[in-house]
Design an enzyme around this catalytic site. Sequence first.
Site, PDB file in Angstrom:
ATOM      1  N   CYS A  70     -10.575  -2.386  -2.214  1.00  0.00           N
ATOM      2  CA  CYS A  70      -9.154  -2.486  -2.639  1.00  0.00           C
ATOM      3  C   CYS A  70      -8.086  -2.130  -1.629  1.00  0.00           C
ATOM      4  CB  CYS A  70      -9.131  -1.144  -3.530  1.00  0.00           C
ATOM      5  SG  CYS A  70      -7.387  -0.772  -4.426  1.00  0.00           S
ATOM      6  N   HIS A 105       0.626  -1.075   0.255  1.00  0.00           N
ATOM      7  CA  HIS A 105      -0.089  -0.010   0.075  1.00  0.00           C
ATOM      8  C   HIS A 105       0.755   1.134   0.008  1.00  0.00           C
ATOM      9  CE1 HIS A 105      -3.678   2.434   1.403  1.00  0.00           C
ATOM     10  NE2 HIS A 105      -2.564   3.081   1.709  1.00  0.00           N
ATOM     11  N   GLU A 106       1.945   1.034   1.003  1.00  0.00           N
ATOM     12  CA  GLU A 106       2.669   2.354   1.028  1.00  0.00           C
ATOM     13  C   GLU A 106       3.638   2.628  -0.101  1.00  0.00           C
ATOM     14  OE1 GLU A 106       2.496   4.817   3.198  1.00  0.00           O
ATOM     15  OE2 GLU A 106       1.248   3.651   4.596  1.00  0.00           O
ATOM     16  N   HIS A 151      -5.719   7.615  -2.255  1.00  0.00           N
ATOM     17  CA  HIS A 151      -6.642   6.166  -1.512  1.00  0.00           C
ATOM     18  C   HIS A 151      -7.736   5.895  -2.553  1.00  0.00           C
ATOM     19  CE1 HIS A 151      -4.983   7.018   2.628  1.00  0.00           C
ATOM     20  NE2 HIS A 151      -4.095   6.134   2.140  1.00  0.00           N
ATOM     21  N   CYS A 152      -8.130   4.660  -2.664  1.00  0.00           N
ATOM     22  CA  CYS A 152      -9.151   4.391  -3.610  1.00  0.00           C
ATOM     23  C   CYS A 152     -10.625   4.567  -3.035  1.00  0.00           C
ATOM     24  CB  CYS A 152      -9.005   2.911  -4.147  1.00  0.00           C
ATOM     25  SG  CYS A 152      -9.986   2.149  -5.285  1.00  0.00           S
ATOM     26  N   CYS A 204      -7.687  -2.982  -7.115  1.00  0.00           N
ATOM     27  CA  CYS A 204      -8.874  -3.202  -7.929  1.00  0.00           C
ATOM     28  C   CYS A 204      -8.625  -2.600  -9.312  1.00  0.00           C
ATOM     29  CB  CYS A 204     -10.013  -2.055  -7.331  1.00  0.00           C
ATOM     30  SG  CYS A 204      -9.544  -0.327  -7.568  1.00  0.00           S
ATOM     31  N   HIS A 258       1.827   4.354  -3.299  1.00  0.00           N
ATOM     32  CA  HIS A 258       1.589   5.707  -3.068  1.00  0.00           C
ATOM     33  C   HIS A 258       2.714   6.208  -3.681  1.00  0.00           C
ATOM     34  CE1 HIS A 258      -1.975   6.438  -0.521  1.00  0.00           C
ATOM     35  NE2 HIS A 258      -1.582   5.786   0.514  1.00  0.00           N
TER      36      HIS A 258
END
Length: 348
Positions: free
Chosen positions: A274, A258-259, A268-269, A293, A262
């Site tokens: 997601c 996730h990080e 952010h989705c 996603c 970015h």
Amino acid sequence: RCYGNRKSMYPYSKGKKFVKPNVEERRAAVGLEDNNQFVEFLRTVCSDPKLDLFPPIKTPGPHDWLRNFPTKPEPFQTWQRKIRNHILPRIRTIYILPLGGEFTAGDKGGAKVDTSGKRFLHDLESYTGLFFPGMIVKLLKEVPLSKLRCHSRLHSVGAGVTREQLMIPGIFACMKDMLPKDAYCMLAVTMVDLYPDESYNFVFGRASLIDGIGVFSFARHHPYFFEKDKSISVTTLNELSPQEYQLVQWRAIKVLTHEIIHMFGLKHCVYFTCLMNGSNHAEESDSKLTFLCPVCLRKVQNAVKFDFIVRYEGLLKFFQERIISKDVRVDKFFQCVQWLEMAITIGK
């Protein structure tokens, strides 16, 4: 801002309300104008709700991220115009920097060395390479906390439990000095809890897109975090049951990827359930998908230029090798295997 909990959240969301994108808005955000196997896959999973690979994002509850931090939607076409998304041939390396002095600690005199931290880091490195095929992933030498120029505090996390926390700006200052010239980005990982400033109780992690650096903590993913008089050091990973260890590992790979995402300029989705959904608490983080996603996958594929089937097959092998039970109720990796098998079948 990424992954966290403010001491007082509600004033920031006053007068704002998140509105879920509808089916047409989700499809438009993916950008389905091209005609190739990858876009055909995205078109299929967006058009058939029965497939259930990518459920629409849920309506946020009062303590969830989008209720407190409303996020503006960013379609693929808007993201594509960002400069940061373009990866130069000689700047394709993702660096992982362990912080704390525990991950690779061992007795140099020849006594038995605890390998739990090394194994944990190796799996993170392997997974990151499979998640971002085409990028180079390197593990840096661990930096002891004593060498970090950052503030820290002891903070109550509830039920009489107090944990040390590291302040992120100081960590970022050190990371900027250490950033290799060939780095696309560098992510620091630690078993110590984090906070960005005094207005926050904690954050799971944070990234600086401009600087290409980020940091996240495993601390709150450890089963012992909220238990009094229990250590959450890396060495305690050996004390966990297979199910507990897998849960820590599953949470860690989600936060790490996730990080890193970015760093590719993704916000952010707000379209689907997601990996890139924001998280305001542990339950919300756990409820997120392990994978990207259609909108976010389109963005990352456009930046890295991978074959999406080959990528899914590599991730499938990673999870298959680490299954502990073929029971979706207790084995997060088996859930991932089932999801990936379905995605590969549809994609082919």
